[in-house]
Design a protein around this motif. Structure first.
Motif, mmCIF file in Angstrom:
data_model
loop_
_atom_site.group_PDB
_atom_site.id
_atom_site.type_symbol
_atom_site.label_atom_id
_atom_site.label_comp_id
_atom_site.label_asym_id
_atom_site.label_seq_id
_atom_site.Cartn_x
_atom_site.Cartn_y
_atom_site.Cartn_z
ATOM 1 N N LEU A 259 60.904 37.929 26.607
ATOM 2 C CA LEU A 259 60.448 36.649 26.077
ATOM 3 C C LEU A 259 61.563 35.627 26.257
ATOM 4 O O LEU A 259 62.545 35.642 25.537
ATOM 5 N N ALA B 239 51.305 32.459 20.433
ATOM 6 C CA ALA B 239 51.511 33.747 19.759
ATOM 7 C C ALA B 239 50.259 34.622 19.804
ATOM 8 O O ALA B 239 50.358 35.855 19.732
ATOM 9 N N LEU C 77 50.116 37.662 22.225
ATOM 10 C CA LEU C 77 50.948 38.865 22.040
ATOM 11 C C LEU C 77 50.363 39.819 21.010
ATOM 12 O O LEU C 77 49.730 39.404 20.045
ATOM 13 N N THR C 78 50.645 41.118 21.220
ATOM 14 C CA THR C 78 50.289 42.134 20.242
ATOM 15 C C THR C 78 51.454 42.369 19.291
ATOM 16 O O THR C 78 51.283 42.519 18.093
ATOM 17 N N SER C 79 52.659 42.433 19.851
ATOM 18 C CA SER C 79 53.839 42.580 18.999
ATOM 19 C C SER C 79 55.067 42.042 19.723
ATOM 20 O O SER C 79 55.043 41.807 20.935
ATOM 21 N N ARG C 80 56.106 41.845 18.944
ATOM 22 C CA ARG C 80 57.309 41.193 19.465
ATOM 23 C C ARG C 80 58.525 41.859 18.838
ATOM 24 O O ARG C 80 58.616 41.958 17.607
ATOM 25 N N PHE C 81 59.429 42.359 19.686
ATOM 26 C CA PHE C 81 60.609 43.074 19.201
ATOM 27 C C PHE C 81 61.884 42.329 19.561
ATOM 28 O O PHE C 81 62.000 41.751 20.648
ATOM 29 N N TYR D 46 62.599 39.600 11.241
ATOM 30 C CA TYR D 46 62.287 40.890 11.858
ATOM 31 C C TYR D 46 62.491 42.015 10.843
ATOM 32 O O TYR D 46 63.527 42.074 10.195
ATOM 33 N N ASN E 202 63.038 45.836 10.761
ATOM 34 C CA ASN E 202 63.442 46.893 11.700
ATOM 35 C C ASN E 202 63.189 46.468 13.153
ATOM 36 O O ASN E 202 62.593 47.202 13.943
ATOM 37 N N ASP E 203 63.609 45.258 13.465
ATOM 38 C CA ASP E 203 63.540 44.675 14.808
ATOM 39 C C ASP E 203 62.151 44.227 15.255
ATOM 40 O O ASP E 203 61.976 43.770 16.370
ATOM 41 N N GLU E 204 61.149 44.359 14.399
ATOM 42 C CA GLU E 204 59.819 43.877 14.797
ATOM 43 C C GLU E 204 59.496 42.566 14.078
ATOM 44 O O GLU E 204 59.663 42.458 12.855
ATOM 45 N N ASP E 205 59.044 41.570 14.831
ATOM 46 C CA ASP E 205 58.723 40.243 14.296
ATOM 47 C C ASP E 205 57.611 40.369 13.250
ATOM 48 O O ASP E 205 56.517 40.845 13.564
ATOM 49 N N PHE F 7 53.853 39.486 13.619
ATOM 50 C CA PHE F 7 52.916 40.407 14.277
ATOM 51 C C PHE F 7 52.678 41.642 13.425
ATOM 52 O O PHE F 7 52.020 42.578 13.853
ATOM 53 N N LEU F 8 53.255 41.659 12.228
ATOM 54 C CA LEU F 8 52.941 42.705 11.252
ATOM 55 C C LEU F 8 51.995 42.021 10.254
ATOM 56 O O LEU F 8 51.001 41.468 10.668
#
Lengths: 315, 90
Positions: free
Chosen positions: A175, A225, A228-232, B59, B61-64, B67-68
Motif C-alpha cells: 500500500l 477502503a 480492501l478486505t484487510s490491511r496489515f 493497528y 497486532n499489526d492489523e488495521d 478492517f476489524l
C-alpha cells in the motif's frame, strides 16, 4: 516474446509458484515478478499509463516538463518513459532514500530535487505541490490521485493474474499510492468477487512520521477502503526477514517492500491452514534487491539490518 | 486486561515522552477511554464525533482496526496496539 519497442514490453510478467514457502499442497503462494519490467519495478505500468493517458487527453506533448513527487520507483519508471517520448522530468524525492535511486534517476535523464527526510513522502508531495503552483507550465501527473495509475492494474495486472491463476483466492500487495491494490481489487470485485484483497503497509522508523500535527496526515486520493478486505502494518524487521527467506528458500532476489508483502501473504496462508481451507495466494514482487544493496538490508544480522533501515524510506 | 499501546512521536507530549504505555480494556473503545483517563486529552486527538479521526490509523497486532470491528474490536490480554498517523508511501 517479441515487442515493437521497450515500452511495448511493459507488463505480462511471470507468475511463479513457491513450492517450498507454501505451507501445504492445498495452500499455495504465487509470486508475480514485477521486477521483470523494463526499469525493474511494478511502477513501469503506472508510469506508462499516466503518460499515455495525459497524451491522449491533450494535457502534455513532447518537449513539456513533468514533475512528480516520488520515493524512487515511480520516478525511475517515469524517467524511462519520459526519455523515450521526449519529456523532461523533475522528481521531488525524500533525501532518506537509497543512493541507487538517485543514480538511476540521473541515468535516465531526470533532475532530482530533494525534500527533507523528516515527514518522508508527505514532504515530497508538499514540496512538489508548491513547485507546481510556482511553475504552471510544469505538469504534475501525480501518482497518488491519477486514475490512470490504478487503471494500469485494472487493465493489466488484474487480468494477467486471473488468466494465470483462475483458482486465485487472495491477492496481497503493498500500500503506497494504493494504485496496485485499487486497480487489481476493482478488477476482482467485478470478475471474481470472492478474492480477498490484502494490503501490506510498510511501518517506517519514527523520523518518517515526523508530522507537526496529526491533522497533517496524508491519504492518497486514489484510496477506497471498501476495495480492501484487510490491511496489515509490517515493520522493517519482518520485511527483511521475509526478503532474506525468499532468497534463501526460493531463490528470488527481491527488494525490502516485497518482504513486507510476503510477510502478510504468509500470515494469510497460515490462517488458511489453521481454518482448514485451500487457498491460492498471489502476491506482488515489486522490484528486485539491486536498489537496496547500499542500505545494508542484505548484510549482517536482522538487528543490523533493522538499525540500517531506521529512518529510511525502504519501501 | 492489560494491553501495550505504542504512541507515535506527535502524541508523546500527552504521555510525558513515553513511547509505549499500558492501558486497560476489553474493546478498542474502552482502551482509548483508559488511555484518556491516564493521559487527559489524548482521546480527543484520536477520536472525533464520527469515530476514529481520518488521519489516525490504529493497528491491533499489526492489523488495521478499520478492517476489524473498528472501535468495537475486542482486545485481549497481551495484545499490542499501535497508533500511527497516515503518511504517504509510493
Amino acid at each position: 516474446m517479441r515487442f515493437d519497442s521497450l515500452l511495448d514490453s511493459v507488463g505480462h510478467t511471470p507468475l511463479v509458484g513457491l513450492p517450498r514457502l507454501s505451507p501445504s499442497a492445498d495452500v499455495r503462494l504465487w509470486a508475480k515478478l514485477e521486477d521483470r519490467n523494463p526499469t525493474g519495478s511494478i511502477k513501469d505500468r503506472a508510469a506508462l499509463a499516466m503518460i499515455a493517458q495525459a497524451e491522449a487527453d491533450g494535457r502534455i506533448k513532447p518537449g513539456d516538463t513533468l514533475l512528480e513527487p516520488t520515493s524512487g520507483n515511480t520516478g525511475i519508471s517515469l524517467a524511462m518513459v519520459a526519455k523515450q517520448r521526449g519529456y523532461k522530468l523533475i522528481c521531488v524525492m525524500p533525501e532518506n532514500t537509497s543512493s541507487e535511486r538517485t543514480q538511476l534517476l540521473l541515468m535516465w535523464g531526470a533532475e532530482v530535487i530533494y525534500s527533507p527526510a523528516a515527514g518522508g513522502s508527505n514532504e515530497a508531495v508538499r514540496v512538489a505541490k508548491g513547485l507546481a503552483a510556482e511553475h504552471p507550465d510544469w505538469v504534475m501527473l501525480y501518482q497518488y490521485g491519477n486514475p490512470a495509475n490504478a487503471q494500469a492494474h485494472y487493465d493489466g495486472t488484474g487480468p494477467e493474474l486471473l488468466a494465470d491463476l483462475p483458482t486465485i483466492t487472495h491477492f496481497v500487495a503493498g500500500l503506497g499510492t494504493t494504485g496496485t491494490l485499487m486497480g487489481v481489487g476493482r478488477y476482482f470485485r467485478e470478475h471474481k468477487p470472492d478474492v480477498e484483497i490484502i494490503a501490506a503497509e510498510p511501518r517506517y522508523g519514527e523520523l518518517v512520521y515526523g508530522l507537526r500535527n496529526i491533522d497533517e496526515g496524508f491519504i492518497p486520493e486514489l484510496y477506497d477502503a471498501s476495495i480492501l478486505t484487510s490491511r496489515f502494518s509490517v515493520g522493517p524487521r519482518d520485511a527483511v526477514k521475509r526478503m532474506r527467506e525468499l532468497l534463501e528458500v526460493e531463490g528470488i532476489f527481491a527488494g525490502v517492500s516485497t518482504g513486507a508483502i510476503l510477510h502478510a501473504a504468509i500470515g494469510t496462508a497460515n490462517k488458511c491452514v489453521k481454518a482448514g481451507v485451500s487457498a491460492d495466494i498471489a502476491f506482488i514482487v515489486c522490484d528486485g534487491g539491486w536498489k537496496y544493496l547500499s542500505t545494508g538490508a542484505y548484510e549482517g544480522t536482522l538487528d543490523d539490518a533493522e538499525d540500517a533501515l531506521d529512518g529510511q524510506l525502504w519501501a | 486486561m492489560a494491553v501495550e499501546v505504542r504512541i507515535p512521536t506527535i502524541l508523546r507530549s500527552f504521555t510525558g515522552g513515553e513511547k509505549t504505555v499500558s492501558a486497560e480494556g476489553t474493546s478498542l473503545q474502552s482502551v482509548i477511554a483508559s488511555l484518556d483517563a491516564s493521559y487527559p486529552g489524548i482521546g480527543d486527538r484520536l477520536l472525533d464525533d464520527s469515530g476514529l479521526r481520518r488521519f489516525v490509523n490504529i493497528y491491533l497486532n499489526d492489523e488495521d482496526v478499520r478492517f476489524l470491528d473498528g472501535l468495537s474490536t475486542p482486545v485481549a490480554d497481551n495484545d499490542s496496539i499501535t497508533i500511527l498517523p497516515a503518511v504517504a508511501g509510493g
